[in-house]
Write a protein that holds these residues in place. Sequence first.
Motif, PDB file in Angstrom:
ATOM      1  N   ASP A  28      -3.274   1.672  -7.195  1.00 17.31           N
ATOM      2  CA  ASP A  28      -2.506   2.373  -6.522  1.00 17.31           C
ATOM      3  C   ASP A  28      -3.371   3.614  -5.635  1.00 17.31           C
ATOM      4  OD1 ASP A  28       0.066   1.635  -7.387  1.00 17.31           O
ATOM      5  OD2 ASP A  28      -0.202   2.799  -9.197  1.00 17.31           O
ATOM      6  N   LYS A  64      -2.261  -4.209  -9.572  1.00 16.31           N
ATOM      7  CA  LYS A  64      -2.483  -4.386  -8.182  1.00 16.31           C
ATOM      8  C   LYS A  64      -3.835  -4.627  -8.014  1.00 16.31           C
ATOM      9  CE  LYS A  64       1.354  -1.459  -6.550  1.00 16.31           C
ATOM     10  NZ  LYS A  64       1.725  -0.140  -6.068  1.00 16.31           N
ATOM     11  N   ARG A  74      -8.397  -0.361   5.610  1.00 17.11           N
ATOM     12  CA  ARG A  74      -8.620  -1.332   4.733  1.00 17.11           C
ATOM     13  C   ARG A  74      -9.911  -1.563   4.400  1.00 17.11           C
ATOM     14  NH1 ARG A  74      -4.008  -2.491   6.518  1.00 17.11           N
ATOM     15  NH2 ARG A  74      -2.172  -3.488   5.432  1.00 17.11           N
ATOM     16  N   GLY A 105       1.700   2.082  -3.414  1.00 16.41           N
ATOM     17  CA  GLY A 105       0.451   2.845  -4.114  1.00 16.41           C
ATOM     18  C   GLY A 105       0.424   4.209  -3.671  1.00 16.41           C
ATOM     19  N   GLY A 114      -4.382   1.794  -2.542  1.00  6.36           N
ATOM     20  CA  GLY A 114      -3.252   1.866  -1.505  1.00  6.36           C
ATOM     21  C   GLY A 114      -3.121   3.398  -0.951  1.00  6.36           C
ATOM     22  N   HIS A 143       0.636  -1.109  -0.004  1.00  6.59           N
ATOM     23  CA  HIS A 143       0.011   0.026  -0.006  1.00  6.59           C
ATOM     24  C   HIS A 143       0.815   1.616   0.147  1.00  6.59           C
ATOM     25  CE1 HIS A 143      -3.127  -2.889   0.731  1.00  6.59           C
ATOM     26  NE2 HIS A 143      -2.509  -3.224   2.019  1.00  6.59           N
ATOM     27  N   GLN A 169      -5.810   3.927   1.681  1.00  7.75           N
ATOM     28  CA  GLN A 169      -5.525   3.125   2.668  1.00  7.75           C
ATOM     29  C   GLN A 169      -4.666   3.712   3.718  1.00  7.75           C
ATOM     30  OE1 GLN A 169      -2.751   0.879   3.727  1.00  7.75           O
ATOM     31  NE2 GLN A 169      -3.636   0.656   5.437  1.00  7.75           N
ATOM     32  N   GLN A 170      -3.555   4.118   3.220  1.00  5.61           N
ATOM     33  CA  GLN A 170      -2.577   4.637   3.890  1.00  5.61           C
ATOM     34  C   GLN A 170      -2.957   6.055   4.719  1.00  5.61           C
ATOM     35  OE1 GLN A 170       0.940   3.728   4.537  1.00  5.61           O
ATOM     36  NE2 GLN A 170      -0.312   1.972   4.077  1.00  5.61           N
TER      37      GLN A 170
END
Length: 251
Positions: free
Chosen positions: A228, A168, A148, A83, A231, A80, A234-235
């Motif tokens: 991406d 991905k 997530r 991404g 990701g 992640h 999520q981050q």
Amino acid sequence: MREINILFSSILYFTRLSLPFKVEYRIENQQLALTWFPLIGAVVGGLGALVFWLVNLYLPHSVAVITSLAASVLITGGFHEDGFADVCDAFGGGYNKDQRLKIMKDSRVGAYALIGVVLLFAMKIALLIEIQTLWVPVILITSHVLSRWSTLIISWGWSYARPTGDSKSRDTSHPISWFRFIWATILGFSPLLLFESWWALVTIPVVIIFSMLAGTWFHKRIGGYTGDCLGAVQQVNEVLVMVSLLIVLGH
């Protein structure tokens, strides 16, 4: 048995963990892997929490935090974070849809990606250092799980930007059923039960609002989302959950 296969496939797909037995690969099962994405977060967050607890027995809090974050990256292979870095480069240096999509496919790391990742981890470290030692494992698990789950909002609300898919999310770009979404939501919200205060529930609207804003932003600039983008969402939501819970625990 099929659902167990989907669960094991999601572990192999979203982490670098190996299983002591062979899992049959089925592309249709991989499409359903997002059902168990919050549980994968519990596994990654749980192992990161375990590393934090073990290191903190012998070394300072700050060292345990950094070691825990490093362990999480090793467990996922920086899936992640990569991404997030690609999105920083693409939207920082791209001037149109085609350029942005092309940059996200480029394996090279640019200045925007480097700066973004450094600031991302600096923020995580700063937040976790400020959190009381007892609560760090709980917040690690909660932030991994809930962030997530938030990616499901993107995959449900917007279409995939690349018609042919990418490496991905080619196999996870199809919406899951309502039943699977509800089950994933139960898994995603369950760590909030670990908190004494109902104020912990404020993290839910925080990640929902950001995810919807991000989805709209991606749609305007590239016509949808990519792996991406998931990701990156999520981050950022992982950090937002940490921020929200730090405020809740402070009061």
